[in-house]
Design a protein around this motif. Structure first.
Motif, PDB file in Angstrom:
ATOM      1  N   PHE A 195      34.704 -17.026  40.498  1.00 23.04           N
ATOM      2  CA  PHE A 195      33.669 -16.797  39.736  1.00 23.04           C
ATOM      3  C   PHE A 195      32.451 -17.677  39.442  1.00 23.04           C
ATOM      4  O   PHE A 195      33.154 -18.862  38.985  1.00 23.04           O
ATOM      5  N   GLN A 196      31.131 -18.157  40.145  1.00 20.23           N
ATOM      6  CA  GLN A 196      30.345 -19.069  40.170  1.00 20.23           C
ATOM      7  C   GLN A 196      29.245 -18.579  38.856  1.00 20.23           C
ATOM      8  O   GLN A 196      29.387 -17.313  38.231  1.00 20.23           O
ATOM      9  N   GLY A 197      29.045 -19.839  38.208  1.00 24.97           N
ATOM     10  CA  GLY A 197      28.088 -19.865  36.634  1.00 24.97           C
ATOM     11  C   GLY A 197      29.038 -20.068  35.418  1.00 24.97           C
ATOM     12  O   GLY A 197      29.908 -20.456  35.550  1.00 24.97           O
ATOM     13  N   ILE A 198      28.239 -19.806  34.514  1.00 32.68           N
ATOM     14  CA  ILE A 198      28.418 -20.935  33.360  1.00 32.68           C
ATOM     15  C   ILE A 198      29.671 -20.108  32.887  1.00 32.68           C
ATOM     16  O   ILE A 198      30.707 -20.056  32.536  1.00 32.68           O
ATOM     17  N   GLN A 199      29.131 -18.290  32.911  1.00 31.58           N
ATOM     18  CA  GLN A 199      29.438 -17.482  31.466  1.00 31.58           C
ATOM     19  C   GLN A 199      30.197 -16.483  32.057  1.00 31.58           C
ATOM     20  O   GLN A 199      29.738 -16.230  33.376  1.00 31.58           O
ATOM     21  N   ILE A 200      31.412 -15.573  32.352  1.00 33.10           N
ATOM     22  CA  ILE A 200      32.326 -14.520  33.109  1.00 33.10           C
ATOM     23  C   ILE A 200      32.428 -13.324  31.933  1.00 33.10           C
ATOM     24  O   ILE A 200      33.178 -13.959  30.721  1.00 33.10           O
ATOM     25  N   GLU A 201      31.761 -12.206  32.210  1.00 31.93           N
ATOM     26  CA  GLU A 201      32.205 -10.701  31.753  1.00 31.93           C
ATOM     27  C   GLU A 201      33.813 -10.785  31.481  1.00 31.93           C
ATOM     28  O   GLU A 201      34.527 -10.743  32.435  1.00 31.93           O
ATOM     29  N   PRO A 202      33.856 -10.799  30.297  1.00 26.34           N
ATOM     30  CA  PRO A 202      35.421 -10.533  29.565  1.00 26.34           C
ATOM     31  C   PRO A 202      35.556  -8.874  30.868  1.00 26.34           C
ATOM     32  O   PRO A 202      37.126  -9.528  31.418  1.00 26.34           O
ATOM     33  N   ARG A 203      35.259  -8.129  31.577  1.00 24.31           N
ATOM     34  CA  ARG A 203      35.818  -7.575  32.143  1.00 24.31           C
ATOM     35  C   ARG A 203      36.335  -7.516  33.663  1.00 24.31           C
ATOM     36  O   ARG A 203      37.092  -6.898  33.699  1.00 24.31           O
ATOM     37  N   ASP A 204      35.242  -8.291  34.192  1.00 21.73           N
ATOM     38  CA  ASP A 204      35.865  -8.992  35.367  1.00 21.73           C
ATOM     39  C   ASP A 204      36.464 -10.402  35.065  1.00 21.73           C
ATOM     40  O   ASP A 204      37.835  -9.527  35.832  1.00 21.73           O
ATOM     41  N   LEU A 205      36.667 -10.817  34.063  1.00 23.33           N
ATOM     42  CA  LEU A 205      37.974 -11.407  33.426  1.00 23.33           C
ATOM     43  C   LEU A 205      39.237 -10.324  34.078  1.00 23.33           C
ATOM     44  O   LEU A 205      40.721 -11.096  34.263  1.00 23.33           O
ATOM     45  N   LYS A 206      39.262  -9.664  32.807  1.00 26.51           N
ATOM     46  CA  LYS A 206      40.602  -8.766  33.571  1.00 26.51           C
ATOM     47  C   LYS A 206      40.240  -8.420  35.217  1.00 26.51           C
ATOM     48  O   LYS A 206      41.884  -7.865  34.664  1.00 26.51           O
ATOM     49  N   PHE A 207      40.142  -7.524  35.085  1.00 23.63           N
ATOM     50  CA  PHE A 207      39.902  -7.543  36.386  1.00 23.63           C
ATOM     51  C   PHE A 207      40.437  -8.542  37.769  1.00 23.63           C
ATOM     52  O   PHE A 207      41.738  -8.185  38.201  1.00 23.63           O
ATOM     53  N   ALA A 208      39.995  -9.502  36.809  1.00 25.81           N
ATOM     54  CA  ALA A 208      40.685 -10.446  38.136  1.00 25.81           C
ATOM     55  C   ALA A 208      42.098 -10.988  37.816  1.00 25.81           C
ATOM     56  O   ALA A 208      43.315 -10.992  38.636  1.00 25.81           O
ATOM     57  N   PHE A 209      42.270 -10.918  36.428  1.00 24.67           N
ATOM     58  CA  PHE A 209      43.648 -11.209  35.857  1.00 24.67           C
ATOM     59  C   PHE A 209      44.590 -10.662  36.537  1.00 24.67           C
ATOM     60  O   PHE A 209      45.927 -10.577  36.871  1.00 24.67           O
ATOM     61  N   LEU A 210      44.569  -9.088  36.332  1.00 23.82           N
ATOM     62  CA  LEU A 210      45.350  -7.817  36.708  1.00 23.82           C
ATOM     63  C   LEU A 210      45.712  -8.007  38.724  1.00 23.82           C
ATOM     64  O   LEU A 210      46.463  -7.686  39.173  1.00 23.82           O
ATOM     65  N   GLU A 211      44.191  -8.599  39.084  1.00 26.33           N
ATOM     66  CA  GLU A 211      44.395  -8.550  40.559  1.00 26.33           C
ATOM     67  C   GLU A 211      45.786  -9.596  41.105  1.00 26.33           C
ATOM     68  O   GLU A 211      46.594  -9.399  41.543  1.00 26.33           O
ATOM     69  N   ALA A 212      44.945 -10.565  40.172  1.00 22.48           N
ATOM     70  CA  ALA A 212      46.192 -12.437  40.962  1.00 22.48           C
ATOM     71  C   ALA A 212      47.704 -11.612  40.266  1.00 22.48           C
ATOM     72  O   ALA A 212      48.307 -12.438  40.516  1.00 22.48           O
ATOM     73  N   SER A 213      47.750 -11.182  39.490  1.00 24.14           N
ATOM     74  CA  SER A 213      48.981 -10.685  39.043  1.00 24.14           C
ATOM     75  C   SER A 213      49.372  -9.420  39.733  1.00 24.14           C
ATOM     76  O   SER A 213      50.910  -9.169  39.185  1.00 24.14           O
TER      77      SER A 213
END
Length: 277
Positions: A195-213
Motif C-alpha cells: 500500500f502506497q501513501g500515508i493512510q490505509i483504510e482499515p477495511r483494506d488492512l483487514k483484507f490484506a491480513f486475511l490474504e497474508a494469513s
C-alpha cells in the motif's frame, strides 16, 4: 466604421487563437525533478524475502528480522526513519489510525514493524517512540506486536534492496528523500500486498491480513467479505469483484430454484400418496 471595427476585431481574435495552443501544456516534458527520479516503490508482490538480517530492537537487544515472522502472524512493515521531520510522522500516525479502527489487536492477529533507514538511529530514539505509539494505541498486550528496529547500513541495505525500496540522502536539507507506504508480509516472509501513501483504510488492512494469513485469522464473515473483493493496484485498495458477485448471485439463484423444486416435488409426492389428483 462599424464594419472596419468588426474586421479588426476578427483579425485580433484570429491571432489570439493561433497564438494559443490548447495542447501546449500536454506536449511539454513532464519529468520528475532529478532528485526524485530514483525514489519510490517497485511491485515486488509475491517475492519471498531472505530476512535473516540483524537489527536492534527498542531495548538495544540484537534481533533478526526473521524472529518476528516465527510468530506465525502476518506482518505490516514500514520503512521510515524516526527523526524524520515530516513524512514519516504523518505516515506512522496514519497507520496507527487505521490499526486503531480495526477490531483485531496488534500482537494478537498481526505484527507491525517499522524499520529505520537511518543507520545513525538507535534505541535511544526508537524506545520512547514505541512508548508513545503504544500509549496512543491503548490496547493491552500490544507491546508484543509492535517493533521499531534500527540497524547498520549493511542491514538496512540488505532489507531495502530486496524490497526495491529506493530512497536517497539530501545533503542540503539534511534529511532522507523517500516515499511513504507499507508492505504486508506473510508469516513465511513473502510480500503479499503493498500500500502506497500515508493512510490505509482499515477495511483494506483487514483484507490484506486475511490474504497474508491464508485465512488463518478472521471470522467466516471476514472471509466471505474478502471473497467479494479483489485488490486493485491502480486504485491502491480493495474493490468489489464483479465476477465473484456474479458467482455468488448464481449460486444463490440455484439454491432458491433447487429449494422451490424440492418443495413442489414433496408436495406432489404427498398428494399422490393421499390419492389426490
Amino acid at each position: 466604421m462599424n464594419i472596419r471595427f468588426f474586421f479588426l476585431l476578427c483579425l485580433f481574435w484570429t491571432g489570439v487563437l493561433y497564438a494559443y495552443d490548447p495542447h501546449s501544456n500536454l506536449t511539454r516534458e513532464n519529468k520528475l525533478p532529478k532528485e526524485l527520479e530514483n525514489i519510490g516503490f517497485s511491485d515486488v508482490t509475491g517475492k519471498s524475502l531472505n530476512l535473516d538480517i540483524p537489527f536492534r530492537d527498542e531495548s538495544g537487544k540484537s534481533v533478526r528480522f526473521s524472529d518476528f515472522l516465527s510468530k506465525g502472524k502476518p506482518v505490516l512493515l514500514s520503512p521510515v526513519y524516526f527523526k524524520c521531520p515530516t513524512l514519516c510522522n504523518f505516515h506512522l500516525n496514519g497507520v496507527f489510525q487505521g490499526l486503531k479502527a480495526l477490531d483485531w489487536t496488534l500482537g494478537k492477529e498481526y505484527q507491525y514493524i517499522a524499520v529505520s533507514i537511518d543507520p545513525k538511529e538507535n534505541e535511544s530514539i526508537s524506545f520512547p517512540k514505541k512508548g508513545a505509539y503504544l500509549k496512543e494505541y491503548g490496547r493491552e498486550g500490544a507491546e508484543s506486536g509492535l517493533h521499531l528496529l534500527t540497524g547498520t547500513q549493511e542491514s538496512i541495505d540488505a532489507l531495502t534492496k530486496q524490497l526495491d525500496f529506493r530512497y536517497a540522502w539530501d545533503s542540503e536539507a539534511k534529511q532522507y528523500i523517500h516515499a511513504s507506504g507499507v508492505y504486508v508480509l506473510t508469516p513465511e516472509g513473502k510480500v503479499s500486498r503493498i500500500f502506497q501513501g500515508i493512510q490505509i483504510e482499515p477495511r483494506d488492512l483487514k483484507f490484506a491480513f486475511l490474504e497474508a494469513s491464508s485465512g488463518k485469522i478472521g471470522s467466516f464473515v471476514d472471509k466471505f467479505a474478502l471473497f467479494c473483493f479483489q485488490f486493485d493496484p491502480r486504485k491502491n485498495k480493495y474493490t468489489i469483484y464483479a465476477y465473484r458477485m456474479m458467482q455468488f448471485g448464481g449460486a444463490v439463484t440455484l439454491l432458491l430454484l433447487g429449494a422451490f423444486l424440492y418443495i413442489n416435488w414433496r408436495k406432489i409426492k404427498n398428494n399422490n400418496r393421499q390419492g389426490v389428483t
